[in-house]
Write a protein that holds these residues in place. Structure first.
Motif, PDB file in Angstrom:
ATOM      1  N   UNK A   8       1.163  -0.888   0.106  1.00 18.75           N
ATOM      2  CA  UNK A   8       0.318   0.184  -0.512  1.00 18.75           C
ATOM      3  C   UNK A   8       0.692   0.896  -0.048  1.00 18.75           C
ATOM      4  N   UNK A   9       2.078   1.069   0.284  1.00 20.79           N
ATOM      5  CA  UNK A   9       2.937   2.805   0.986  1.00 20.79           C
ATOM      6  C   UNK A   9       3.831   2.584  -0.811  1.00 20.79           C
ATOM      7  N   UNK A  10       4.315   1.735  -0.948  1.00 21.40           N
ATOM      8  CA  UNK A  10       5.065   1.447  -2.062  1.00 21.40           C
ATOM      9  C   UNK A  10       3.905   2.335  -3.790  1.00 21.40           C
ATOM     10  N   UNK A  11       2.537   1.987  -3.582  1.00 23.56           N
ATOM     11  CA  UNK A  11       1.742   2.098  -4.699  1.00 23.56           C
ATOM     12  C   UNK A  11       1.844   3.843  -4.970  1.00 23.56           C
ATOM     13  N   UNK A  12       1.882   4.247  -3.240  1.00 24.78           N
ATOM     14  CA  UNK A  12       1.781   5.705  -3.274  1.00 24.78           C
ATOM     15  C   UNK A  12       2.948   6.671  -3.338  1.00 24.78           C
ATOM     16  N   UNK A  13       4.271   6.271  -2.879  1.00 25.38           N
ATOM     17  CA  UNK A  13       5.206   6.777  -2.385  1.00 25.38           C
ATOM     18  C   UNK A  13       5.896   5.474  -3.616  1.00 25.38           C
ATOM     19  N   UNK A  14       7.191   6.154  -3.622  1.00 23.88           N
ATOM     20  CA  UNK A  14       8.582   5.556  -4.337  1.00 23.88           C
ATOM     21  C   UNK A  14       9.238   5.108  -3.099  1.00 23.88           C
ATOM     22  N   UNK A  15       9.384   3.653  -3.252  1.00 25.60           N
ATOM     23  CA  UNK A  15       9.998   2.565  -2.627  1.00 25.60           C
ATOM     24  C   UNK A  15      11.266   1.906  -3.620  1.00 25.60           C
TER      25      UNK A  15
END
Length: 243
Positions: free
Chosen positions: A69-76
């Protein structure tokens, strides 16, 4: 014996469950009462292992879901293989297994997950609110002894009648309970006393009489099941004595 991916996966999946069982055992251990040994083929032990494994892997899968979920919003940071070990197991994806670093990270993940699970279940075992569920050894008559030993204003003493004797005279001991070990039937297997008074008990004509002896108290004594004929406990309220 061939160590395939299925066997390794099964061992890794059950590892947090065994950590949960170990955490409960360590949490149940107190200064006065030893945990009751598990019965052979105990369904309770199997339940704890499976419950701990399910709890841990639900938490682990949830962490990977939060990562997605985080990587779908912020670059990882991108890696060559998906670090989600659960996807690799369920989808039989061997991309993670082809990377030495991926294998090391997967094993490290399961080790950390097992340690976290063991720590959590140890805290649960020490919780007074959940003691009735996770510590069956303090049920029944042991509850009053456990509550008395845990109360700083109370002292639990024991009167131990032994099998050592002759002609109606038997050795007996009385002192403050320091350690108590029970079996699965809640029978006293071992008891350790401090500040022990030793005396003789005369049993004749259905009567029992205490005979004092000229001996000084012993600082510590351990009595095993084979020598114990009977045990009587007493809970002394120190607060009431002070008043």
């Amino acid at each position: 014996m061939t160590w395939g991916f299925s066997l390794l996966g099964a061992l890794l999946l059950l590892f947090p469950g065994f950590c949960a069982w170990l955490g409960l055992r360590n949490g149940a251990r107190t200064d006065y009462l030893s945990p009751v040994p598990d019965k052979p083929n105990s369904t309770y032990t199997l339940f704890v292992v499976l419950l701990g494994a399910l709890f841990a892997h639900t938490l682990g899968a949830g962490l990977f879901a939060l990562q997605d979920a985080y990587c779908s919003i912020e670059p990882c940071f991108h890696v060559s293989a998906d670090p989600d070990v659960y996807k690799a197991i369920l989808l039989h994806d061997q991309a993670l297994a082809r990377s030495s670093s991926g294998i090391a990270l997967a094993l490290l993940f399961f080790i950390l997950l097992g340690c976290l699970t063991g720590w959590f279940f140890e805290r649960v075992a020490r919780s007074n609110a959940l003691a009735n569920v996770v510590r069956p050894e303090i049920q029944g008559w042991v509850r009053a002894i456990a509550e008395g030993a845990a109360d700083p204003n109370k002292v639990v003493t024991a009167f131990v009648l032994t099998k050592t004797g002759n002609d109606g005279l038997f050795a007996a001991y009385e002192g403050v309970v320091q350690q108590l070990t029970l079996d699965e039937d809640q029978t006293v297997v071992m008891i350790a006393l401090v500040g022990v008074d030793r005396f003789l008990v005369e049993i004749a004509d259905r009567n029992m009489r205490r005979l004092e002896t000229e001996t000084r108290p012993m600082p510590l004594m351990q009595i095993a099941k084979g020598e114990i004929a009977n045990v009587a406990f007493d809970i002394i309220d120190l607060g009431g004595l002070v008043e």
